[in-house]
Enzyme design. Structure first.
Site, short mmCIF file in Angstrom:
data_model
loop_
_atom_site.label_atom_id
_atom_site.label_comp_id
_atom_site.label_asym_id
_atom_site.label_seq_id
_atom_site.Cartn_x
_atom_site.Cartn_y
_atom_site.Cartn_z
CG ASP A 32 52.24 16.96 103.23
OD1 ASP A 32 51.37 16.60 103.53
OD2 ASP A 32 52.31 17.97 102.12
CE LYS A 137 49.02 17.87 103.13
NZ LYS A 137 49.46 18.73 102.10
CB CYS A 170 52.19 21.38 102.94
SG CYS A 170 51.84 20.79 101.08
#
Ligand code: C5J
Length: 241
Positions: A32, A137, A170
């Site tokens: 990310d 995701k 995450c």
């Protein structure tokens, strides 16, 4: 298969103990590193966070990414985000807290955390090369509602070098999911960052505690040393390449 320097395996000086990896069965997973988390005007800032806290992870990731690319180590990028119609965004995620802008609202980099918008994209410094795998995701963990597990199995991957943002959200969620699925995870300490430095520190401790209950933790210099055991000095994190 040996890497470009002829080393097929490497030992990473990690905590709680050194770990030996076969590079042909290892993937670098970059979590990310998106404008929405890293830059002003994105999702992270709308939640009230100081996004400048995350910048420190970019150079270490960049150094390991260059080493992975040089040595044929698989590279996987992930992006957190949602479909434009928000059908994959649970109301509990959209409605929580009191952000200045909610997921899906128009912001300075397009709609907040929506696939295809400028803010959803990966920062230029770490932009995927053609052919590198990008996993979109909807959740915190990279295994939830994605084909990551099948993709790793297809490529014979057993070990993950994990970095990205944020450490306790995450990155930790993905490492826990990976650990349950049997992957060896080495988290790159200086290649992760959090809006909360104390959460970063504790997030790493939670991974390596109890004999490495979720995995190993090593800094980027140790990972580079393992990939390039004889040439590490020229490849230290932060060195211009
Ligand atoms: C968050 C992430 N913090 N990538 N996402 O919401 O860690």
């Amino acid at each position: 298969m040996a890497n470009a320097r002829g080393f097929s395996r490497g030992i990473i000086v990690a905590e709680p103990e050194p770990v030996e990896l076969d590079w042909s069965k290892t993937a670098l997973v970059i979590i990310d590193m998106q404008r929405d988390f890293m830059e002003p005007g994105g999702f992270g800032e709308t939640l009230g966070n100081d996004v400048s806290q995350l910048a420190r992870a970019v150079k270490p990731i960049s150094a390991v990414l260059a080493a992975a690319r040089d040595n044929g180590i698989a590279v996987i990028h992930t992006r957190e985000g949602h479909l434009p119609d928000l059908s994959d965004a649970p109301p509990a995620k959209i409605e929580r807290g009191a952000p200045s802008l909610r997921i899906g609202d128009p912001g300075p980099m397009g709609r907040i955390l929506i696939r295809g918008e400028a803010g959803h994209d990966i920062i230029p410094e770490l932009y995927p090369l053609a052919g590198e795998i990008v996993i979109d995701k909807p959740g915190k963990g990279a295994f939830y509602a994605t084909a990551l597990d099948q993709t790793l199995q297809k490529h014979g991957i057993e070990n993950l070098l994990v970095c990205g943002v944020t450490t306790e959200v995450c990155v930790n969620t993905t490492v826990r999911e990976a650990n349950d699925r049997g992957y060896r995870c080495v988290v790159i300490s200086d290649g992760c960052a959090s809006y909360f430095p104390e959460f970063h520190e504790m997030g790493l401790k939670m991974i390596k505690a109890q004999g490495g209950i979720f995995g190993w933790v090593a800094d980027s210099a140790a990972v580079l040393q393992a990939i390039y055991p004889t040439t590490q000095k020229t490849l230290a994190a932060g060195a211009s390449r």
